[in-house]
Scaffold this motif. Structure first.
Motif: not given
Length: 273
Positions: A31-38, A163-165
């Motif tokens: 999980r990169w963020t709560d919405k982005l994942l690999t 956003h930067a994250d």
């Protein structure tokens, strides 16, 4: 060019799914963020693809199988398949994807798809890869493949996010720029240009503004130290359809044309939305 579906389509799990796809297993989730994942999966026996292509995968829900197209971020030679995606609130596919964990089953069609591959260019010295959001996915695969490093003198990856994250794969891209894959003696030089549209840039290395704005005002070329030219530049666009359409117009104004079947050109595109 393919236009990825917003968040999946439904079909019955059998018999069509089992004829065209094979069941694989999720092996990791990051999980990169709560919405982005690999996430990674096992690789079907005999599965072969070209960097830049995408797969259709299926996840079951209570009424059947939901299908979605995702670009591989893994290199073609990797033992597993890797994908990068965003969770869309209320989305058919990503609602299921949000809950995946290692060991879960996932269906992957046996045939890869897509034509946004480096081998479509017949010439050129500089490869520009312009992406928004998760549109960076196919470019991660391309940059993990030694082929592109020996094909072009200069590689410029542009990643624009809100956003930067959301600037994923930063550490790996930095490492690739310093140590290209394949131990090539003549490897091209990679530059990564990042831009945010809703945050203030965290440092002087990050630009502010949309790709189209940075293209119009000359900041992209200035930061890269390279001109965008008909003769030397070859361009790949992946991301928001509005960015794709406006960038196509700007490239047309510079005398550039899309690659067509049997007709050389300067750019290829793929909507990723």
């Amino acid at each position: 060019m393919s236009s990825f579906q917003q968040d999946g389509s439904k079909m019955n799990a059998t018999p069509q799914a089992t004829q065209k796809a094979t069941q694989q297993t999720v092996t990791s989730v990051h999980r990169w963020t709560d919405k982005l994942l690999t996430f990674t999966t096992t690789k079907p026996d005999g599965y072969s693809f070209t960097a830049g292509q995408y797969a259709r995968m299926g996840l079951p829900d209570e009424s059947g199988m939901i299908w979605r197209a995702y670009s591989m971020t893994s290199a073609p030679s990797d033992a597993e398949l890797e994908f990068y995606g965003i969770i869309v609130e209320g989305g058919l596919f990503t609602t299921q994807l949000d809950g995946i964990k290692p060991g879960d089953p996932i269906w992957i069609e046996r045939q890869p798809y897509g034509f946004m591959t480096v081998d479509r260019f017949t010439d050129g010295n500089d490869l520009w890869m312009l992406s928004t959001g998760t549109g960076i996915g196919p470019f991660i695969s391309i940059l993990r493949d030694p082929y592109v490093w020996g094909r072009f003198h200069n590689l410029v990856l542009v990643h624009c996010v809100r956003h930067a994250d959301e600037l994923a794969y930063r550490d790996e891209l930095t490492a690739l720029a310093q140590n290209p894959p394949g131990n090539l003696s003549n490897a091209g030089r990679l530059q990564v240009i990042r831009s945010v549209t809703r945050d203030e840039p965290a440092d002087s290395k990050t630009l502010s503004g949309r790709i189209t704005t940075l293209l119009q005002n000359g900041e992209l070329e200035q930061r890269a130290g390279l001109p965008l030219s008909v003769e030397g530049s070859r361009i790949m666009l992946c991301g928001n359809p509005e960015m794709i359409e406006e960038t196509r117009r700007l490239l047309h104004e510079r005398g550039m044309r899309p690659v067509r079947r049997a007709i050389p050109g300067q750019f290829v595109t793929e909507n990723y939305w």
